[in-house]
Design a protein around this motif. Structure first.
Motif, PDB file in Angstrom:
ATOM      1  N   ALA A 298       0.829  -1.206   0.000  1.00  0.00           N
ATOM      2  CA  ALA A 298       0.000   0.000   0.000  1.00  0.00           C
ATOM      3  C   ALA A 298       0.864   1.257   0.000  1.00  0.00           C
ATOM      4  CB  ALA A 298      -0.934  -0.010   1.211  1.00  0.00           C
TER       5      ALA A 298
ATOM      6  N   THR B  42      -4.758  -4.946   1.478  1.00  0.00           N
ATOM      7  CA  THR B  42      -4.036  -3.997   0.639  1.00  0.00           C
ATOM      8  C   THR B  42      -4.970  -2.969   0.020  1.00  0.00           C
ATOM      9  OG1 THR B  42      -2.388  -5.678   0.100  1.00  0.00           O
ATOM     10  CG2 THR B  42      -2.509  -3.770  -1.344  1.00  0.00           C
TER      11      THR B  42
ATOM     12  N   THR C 272      -6.361  -0.492   2.717  1.00  0.00           N
ATOM     13  CA  THR C 272      -5.268   0.333   3.239  1.00  0.00           C
ATOM     14  C   THR C 272      -4.790   1.331   2.189  1.00  0.00           C
ATOM     15  OG1 THR C 272      -4.548  -1.522   4.628  1.00  0.00           O
ATOM     16  CG2 THR C 272      -2.978   0.267   4.295  1.00  0.00           C
ATOM     17  N   ARG C 273      -4.717   0.894   0.955  1.00  0.00           N
ATOM     18  CA  ARG C 273      -4.285   1.783  -0.129  1.00  0.00           C
ATOM     19  C   ARG C 273      -5.219   2.970  -0.268  1.00  0.00           C
ATOM     20  NH1 ARG C 273      -4.589  -1.701  -4.512  1.00  0.00           N
ATOM     21  NH2 ARG C 273      -6.553  -0.791  -5.234  1.00  0.00           N
TER      22      ARG C 273
END
Length: 312
Positions: A94, A182, A185-186
């Motif tokens: 991320a 991911t 969070t990204r």
């Protein structure tokens, strides 16, 4: 629109939102109540200690003997191991996609990571059984020989050379939950205010110092929430774990090289035998424990994430 019309629209939206929230809570409560009611007769007929027994024998209706000790060990250990692998990888991916990668590379890598979430569980299971398991055998043997004095890497209740251990299943689960953690969070990291980033850089911070002072504090709660979503997926995963894990004839030893069933895989493996209320209730009781376990994990994660938001 007049002020009266706007108030009516606001009231309508408030009631609709409240109704949606109540529906979710009521649905969760109804599921828990259903599981408890269906499991109660079997729990009363159980001849073994439900929480401590390693048996799960329901073939004799007159002598039910079932416990969730091994199911709890295998489920928690495989999911925790998967989370320990996936969390740092997801954090690094991320950060790379949001802070370092060129825009075109961001799209390509983001698409590839998200594609992992669309792969069916059975494919992950077959990959873990026929490809990943054999490849990990030398690694597992080395860990057992080198760190076998640690209970986590000691001899388990199945052969390491077979590959069908919690060690293999945990890595498969880590790959399965990686895109969930991911992706969320990204998106959270991308919402970091530009003014915070520019202010840190203007004060002379390096790239890493800027990330540590602005991006990570801003995204902590989202990262934890994403990790708990992944943990929930790992706790409830059925087909992949059922395919990978080998059946064990001995009790679990709290080792990564154990085999056996998780709650979900045990229930799925016996679903075609649900013909009598009492044996069926035994599996529903196991499902109730998984339901409560997932609820507790999410409640703890919510508390941790909320606390970090307040301190940040």
């Amino acid at each position: 629109m007049s002020s009266g019309g706007r108030r009516k629209a606001d009231d309508l939206f408030r009631w609709a939102s409240t109704g949606a929230g109540i529906t979710v809570v009521a649905s969760i409560g109804a599921i828990g109540l259903f599981l408890a009611v269906q499991a109660w007769p079997s729990l009363m007929a159980n001849s073994a200690n439900f929480f401590l027994s390693t048996e799960f024998e329901t073939s004799d209706v007159e002598d039910l003997r079932f416990g969730v000790r091994d199911l709890l060990v295998v489920t928690v250990l495989s999911s925790a191991f998967a989370l320990a692998i996936a969390m740092p990888l997801a954090l690094g991916i991320a950060l790379f996609l949001t802070q370092y990668a060129p825009r075109n590379l961001q799209r390509l890598f983001g698409y590839l990571i998200d594609t992992l979430a669309a792969v069916p569980s059975i494919v992950y299971g077959l990959w873990g059984l026929f490809v990943l398991g054999p490849v990990l055998v030398p690694v597992a043997l080395w860990l057992n020989d080198t760190l076998g004095w640690i209970p986590l890497f000691a001899e388990g209740n199945v052969s390491i050379t077979g590959g069908g251990t919690i060690f293999t299943a945990g890595i498969v689960l880590a790959v399965m939950i990686l895109p969930i953690i991911t992706s969320v969070t990204r998106e959270v990291f991308r919402q970091t205010p530009v003014t915070h980033i520019e202010g840190a850089l203007a004060l002379g911070a390096t790239k890493w110092e800027m990330i540590r002072m602005t991006v990570l504090p801003f995204g902590r709660s989202g990262y934890i929430g994403a990790s708990m979503l992944g943990l929930g997926r790992a706790l409830g995963e059925t087909v992949a774990v059922l395919v990978v894990l080998r059946i064990a004839t001995e009790p679990a030893t709290f080792s990564l090289f154990d085999g056996g069933y998780t709650f979900a895989s045990l229930i799925a493996s016996a679903a075609n035998e649900f013909v009598h209320p009492l044996p069926t209730g035994a599996y529903i009781a196991a499902g109730l424990v998984l339901f409560v376990l997932t609820f507790i994990v999410n409640a703890i994660a919510r508390t941790i994430a909320g606390g970090k938001v307040q301190r940040g």
